[in-house]
Design an enzyme around this catalytic site. Structure first.
Site, PDB file in Angstrom:
ATOM      1  N   SER A 242      40.641  29.683  42.343  1.00  0.00           N
ATOM      2  CA  SER A 242      41.390  30.753  43.142  1.00  0.00           C
ATOM      3  C   SER A 242      42.343  29.911  44.009  1.00  0.00           C
ATOM      4  CB  SER A 242      40.684  31.649  43.745  1.00  0.00           C
ATOM      5  OG  SER A 242      39.771  31.207  44.779  1.00  0.00           O
ATOM      6  N   LYS A 287      38.691  37.556  51.272  1.00  0.00           N
ATOM      7  CA  LYS A 287      39.315  36.402  51.730  1.00  0.00           C
ATOM      8  C   LYS A 287      40.304  36.564  52.909  1.00  0.00           C
ATOM      9  CE  LYS A 287      38.985  34.552  47.147  1.00  0.00           C
ATOM     10  NZ  LYS A 287      39.420  33.959  45.857  1.00  0.00           N
TER      11      LYS A 287
END
Length: 348
Positions: A242, A287
């Site tokens: 990611s 996140k």
């Protein structure tokens, strides 16, 4: 004490004891929480996250931070009910069923290996995407990392075999090879053209079905690149794919004059392919919290994550949609120059 009172007391103590025991029993859930951030144009443990040798580099400022998700639980170390309950009442974390993160009956060692391979692939794809954006040529070949025990490829394909074609069609990248295998029905043959040392071979492998009914042969692949200069990425124990977008931006910032961030604290997430296409990731709420806690004011977001991100964006964090690496560069240019044409996430 009456017999009735004693009975009630003993029953209460039994319920309490069962509750205490139950609270510490393992449950098949995983707790996701904000993980550490790393500035891709900064240092980690006194070493640059991105080191480039053999090509001129330029000064940078601000931050282009990758963000991570920390997790508790999984096949190797299941959490207890009490930990899960604490997670459910904490708005900054998520508690999800174990099977949404780990494949059924997955081996912890295999999971670690896959995460490491995904991180290596992500770093190479990020370098390739940055060079593609800068129109710097490079070479790529799909290489076999390992074969799965008991699957058809075992004993036919080998570690370090280079796949040059599948059914006579060029193996342009890892995803293309995987898609060409999946295009077959389970039980059909796939012909791999491979380079093994100095030999060129055609190897026929029969497909089998995975748990979802798609065809596979049981190989783990990695794109191996030959770049015209060295790009080394150091992020410690971070795994998975990611951080691709932020690696690419960090490489671009170092390879081009001027400062891409304009001194701003930028964070973001998203997978990336060699063409610069940005893909979705998991754990977007956690996140974003990690990014804001680290001081970021702008968060580059994959388009497929925008709707989810809009539901839980922290105060003071601006979401910028990044469809491609090129789009992300244009957005940062606009932010740096005070322009208003910056693509924003919209609620889905």
């Amino acid at each position: 004490m009456s017999r009735r009172a004693l009975t009630l007391l003993l029953a209460g103590l039994l319920v309490l004891a069962l509750g205490v025991v139950g609270a510490f029993r393992p449950v098949p859930y995983v707790v996701l929480s904000p993980g550490p951030t790393e500035n891709t144009i900064g240092d980690v443990e006194k070493k640059p996250v991105i080191s480039i040798k053999g090509r001129e580099t330029y000064p940078t400022s601000g931050s282009l931070s990758l963000v991570t998700v920390a997790y508790q639980g999984g096949p190797a170390a299941q959490i207890d009910l009490l930990t899960a309950l604490r997670g459910w009442i904490d708005p900054t974390v998520a508690v999800v069923p174990e099977e949404t993160i780990f494949a059924p009956n997955s081996d912890p060692g295999q999971v670690e290996e896959e995460n490491a391979v995904e991180m290596t692939n992500s770093q190479d794809s990020a370098t390739a995407a940055a060079l593609t954006e800068l129109k710097i040529p490079y070479e790529m070949v799909v290489t076999i990392v390992s074969t799965e025990k008991g699957k058809p490829a075992e004993g036919k394909l080998r570690k370090d075999d280079q796949i040059t074609a599948v059914d006579g069609k060029p193996a342009k990248d890892v995803d293309v090879v995987a898609d060409m295998v999946k295009a077959h029905k389970p039980g059909e043959d796939v012909v791999f053209t491979i380079a093994r040392g100095k030999d060129k071979l055609d190897v026929t492998v029969r497909t089998v079905a995975d748990p979802e009914g798609q065809s596979l042969v049981g190989v783990r692949m990695q794109a191996m690149y030959k770049f015209p200069f060295d790009v080394d990425i150091n992020v410690g124990d971070v795994g998975g794919p990611s951080a691709g977008l932020m690696f690419s931006l960090g490489i671009l910032d170092k390879l081009t004059p001027g400062e891409l961030t304009g001194g701003k604290q930028i964070a973001g997430t998203g997978t990336i392919d060699p063409k610069g296409e940005v893909g979705p990731i998991g754990g977007i709420p956690q996140k974003m919290v990690g990014a804001r806690d680290a001081g970021a004011t702008v968060f580059l977001t994959p388009p497929d994550n925008c709707a989810e991100a809009m539901k839980s964006v922290p105060d003071g964090l601006r979401l910028v949609k990044a469809d491609t690496l090129h789009d992300a560069v244009l957005a940062l240019d606009a932010l740096r120059n005070g322009q208003g044409n910056v693509p924003a996430c919209a609620a889905g």
